[in-house]
Design a protein around this motif. Structure first.
Motif, short mmCIF file in Angstrom:
data_model
loop_
_atom_site.label_atom_id
_atom_site.label_comp_id
_atom_site.label_asym_id
_atom_site.label_seq_id
_atom_site.Cartn_x
_atom_site.Cartn_y
_atom_site.Cartn_z
N THR A 384 0.88 -1.00 0.04
CA THR A 384 -0.08 -0.08 0.05
C THR A 384 1.09 1.47 -0.04
O THR A 384 2.01 1.22 1.04
CB THR A 384 -1.01 0.01 1.28
OG1 THR A 384 -1.74 -1.01 1.05
CG2 THR A 384 -1.83 1.27 1.15
N LYS A 392 -4.31 6.64 -0.51
CA LYS A 392 -3.58 5.58 -0.71
C LYS A 392 -4.03 4.63 -1.76
O LYS A 392 -5.37 4.64 -2.08
CB LYS A 392 -3.80 4.74 0.60
CG LYS A 392 -2.93 5.62 1.78
CD LYS A 392 -2.85 4.64 3.18
CE LYS A 392 -2.23 5.48 4.09
NZ LYS A 392 -2.18 4.55 5.45
N HIS A 394 -3.09 0.56 -3.94
CA HIS A 394 -2.45 -0.95 -3.65
C HIS A 394 -1.83 -1.50 -4.78
O HIS A 394 -2.22 -1.00 -5.98
CB HIS A 394 -3.90 -1.69 -3.18
CG HIS A 394 -4.42 -0.86 -2.07
ND1 HIS A 394 -4.05 -1.34 -0.66
CD2 HIS A 394 -5.64 -0.42 -1.97
CE1 HIS A 394 -4.90 -0.46 0.04
NE2 HIS A 394 -5.88 -0.30 -0.55
#
Length: 595
Positions: A384, A392, A394
């Protein structure tokens, strides 16, 4: 002893020819719920060596697999264009939609000739079928393209129908909405449920589950009413338990979780958690949970991991260790065994049988044997990282891996960033030789689940609304710079690739950012306007949500179309496009101006 050689120069046994050798693609795992052949499992194989023909196969216990679909037939439906759910079984009989004529057929044995049970030349397509023994009918989603061919409508008409397999009579059970899925009759034959939604929604946006009483003759319904869903709620996969109680999946609490409608009408979450069960409904026929009537349990796949919910005690167990990481197309067989398609970072997808009480797992059918030593296989790290706007994102990071080589001390590997298709989809950690081709040569690879990807909850999935070409691009760029900033890769040697929607992200990243030094687009979208104007019904309003309503926001479409900004491309780029692709003209234009 490993030789020392620069990153990107390592010799690898994973050749381009090996990558291009296609194994079969597995889907549609099923068992016969009638009780006959309790140890038999069915599945579908897409075979590239046979021109992409899909063949239904089965296996009884430890016997050898049996092929059902004879030459000249192809068990594939075109409902929603993406298909899925072309096959179902009942009482030892296989029913399937045939690709060439889109008629529904039944086949009584592997040696028997398929028999058509729907009319010819009707323009009708079928998917998501199921046989109701109580009423001796088949329920299915029907998509009528005849109305378009006869100029009676501008797009195909979708309905839920009941089909009499002997007389070929058909009766409409639900109509009036743009899309339907998952029609299922209760075990006693008295009720039916289904999922429905309208333009401009996709099935992961706003959907509803409805329920009605079946007429005693199975030729219609009464008292239809909404059970759940609505604005900004995605509900899907309604199923009846063996006792006739309704279950379904909903993201009402931000995560696709399983729910139970109790006899008193309460909607109770089953093992609620911040993981998702099920995938976006691009295709029919996926099964993320099923019931074991004998044991009183539900087999689930939260986060694609196998779990067991005891309906009596209400306890949930996640200790079913199959040796695999992902589990899809989940169904219950007999003797406490479940079947599914499983995969892992070191194993290609295969059909497995697992005793959920003991975790004993057997492979029923592999899609492809692993052709190289695991010393050449990079295991991904799920990361992440910070991205634009303080948000954020991934990804899976695959570091270079080759047992025969090391790199000179103090050097860093180049990085290839990969943008997945969809865009409302996701990448997984399943073994992929296309990835290992690069990592075994000393190139790192970052497979990005950018904002808008599935598997991380509704809020994350909805971040792509109005932001396709923005958030996906930012996340691919920030992911690469994050690894470079942490000393994992060489900032001066960053590249990006992707196919379809990922091809668009690739082109947009190269046109609107200066992060990457090279890129490859595989059948990518270069012109968003062309895509909005010329695509099939299922996706015809998709861009309304992820870009903006067209033509109201025409200026946004022009601004985000890489075709209109070829003057900003300043690095090497390779463009691959199929000759039959409907958006190929935009790529042809880009080729003529870039090359």
């Amino acid at each position: 002893m490993a030789a020392c050689s620069p990153y990107g120069s390592w010799k690898s046994p994973i050749s381009s020819a090996l990558v291009a050798e296609s194994g079969i693609r597995l889907s549609g795992v099923q068992v016969d719920k009638s009780g006959k052949h309790p140890d038999r499992v069915y599945w579908s194989e897409l075979r590239p060596a046979e021109g992409g023909r899909i063949v239904v196969c089965s296996k009884d216990g430890d016997s050898q697999p049996t092929e059902w679909t004879p030459e000249g037939f192809n068990a594939r439906t075109l409902v929603h264009e993406y298909g899925g759910g072309a096959t179902f079984v009942h009482s030892g009989v296989v029913y399937f939609s045939n690709f060439k004529d889109q008629r529904l057929y039944r086949q009584t044995s592997p040696d028997a000739a398929p028999e058509a049970i729907t009319p010819a030349d009707s323009g009708w397509r079928y998917a998501d079928g199921e046989f109701c023994e109580k009423l001796n009918i088949i329920t299915a989603v029907r998509e009528d393209h005849g109305v378009v061919e006869r100029a009676e409508a501008k797009e195909a008409v979708n309905t839920v129908v009941a089909i009499h397999p002997d007389t070929q009579e058909q009766f409409v059970l639900a109509s009036g909405l743009d899309f339907y899925a998952s029609p299922r009759v209760s075990p006693d034959g008295k009720k039916i449920c289904w999922t429905q939604w309208n333009h401009p929604n996709m099935p992961w946006d706003s959907t509803e589950i409805w329920q009605a009483d079946m007429k005693p003759d199975g030729k219609g319904v009464m008292e239809a009413h909404k059970v759940c869903g609505g604005d900004d709620v995605s509900v899907m996969y309604p199923r009846w338990s063996p006792s006739g109680e309704l279950y379904y999946i909903s993201d009402v609490t931000d995560w696709w979780n399983l729910y139970h409608v109790t006899p008193s009408g309460d909607h109770v979450a089953i093992a609620p958690q911040e993981k998702e069960i099920g995938n976006p409904h691009w295709q029919f026929g996926t099964t993320p949970y099923d019931f074991d009537a004998d044991k009183g349990v539900i087999i689930t796949s939260y986060g694609m991991e196998l779990g067991v919910y005891d309906m009596g005690s209400g306890k949930y167990h996640t200790n079913v260790d199959t040796g695999f990481k992902t589990h899809v197309y989940l169904v219950m067989g007999g003797k406490g065994c479940a079947y599914c398609i499983a995969s892992s970072p070191t194993q290609f997808p295969c059909v497995i049988r697992v005793n959920y009480a003991t975790s004993k797992t057997d492979t029923v059918k592999s899609s492809k044997d692993v052709p190289v030593d695991t010393g050449y296989v990079s295991i991904p790290e799920e990361i992440t990282f910070p991205t634009a706007g303080g948000d954020k994102a991934h990804a899976y990071f695959y570091p270079p891996k080759n047992k025969d080589f090391t790199a000179p001390e103090g050097t860093l590997p180049p990085l290839l960033v990969r943008a997945h298709g969809g865009p409302t989809s996701s990448c997984s950690s399943t073994l992929n030789l296309n990835i290992q081709y690069f990592t075994s040569r000393g190139v790192g690879l970052l497979d990005v689940n950018y904002r808008g990807s599935t598997g991380y909850g509704t809020i994350y999935r909805n971040k792509l609304r109005q932001n396709w070409g923005i958030h996906d691009v930012d996340d691919c760029c920030h992911g690469a710079l994050y690894l470079a900033g942490n000393g994992k890769v060489d900032k001066k040697r960053l590249a990006i690739d992707g196919g379809s929607a990922g091809g668009y992200t690739t082109l947009a990243s190269l046109a609107f950012r200066d992060t990457f030094h090279a890129g490859v687009s595989h059948y990518g979208v270069g012109d968003l306007e062309a895509l909005a104007k010329d695509t099939h019904k299922f996706e015809s309003r998709y861009l309304d949500t992820i870009v903006g309503p067209y033509p109201k926001t025409e200026s946004t479409y022009k601004e985000r179309s890489p075709m209109n900004h070829v003057d900003k491309l300043s690095c090497p780029i390779a463009l691959f496009q199929g000759g039959e692709d409907k958006v190929g003209l935009s790529i042809t234009y880009m080729k003529s101006h870039v090359m």
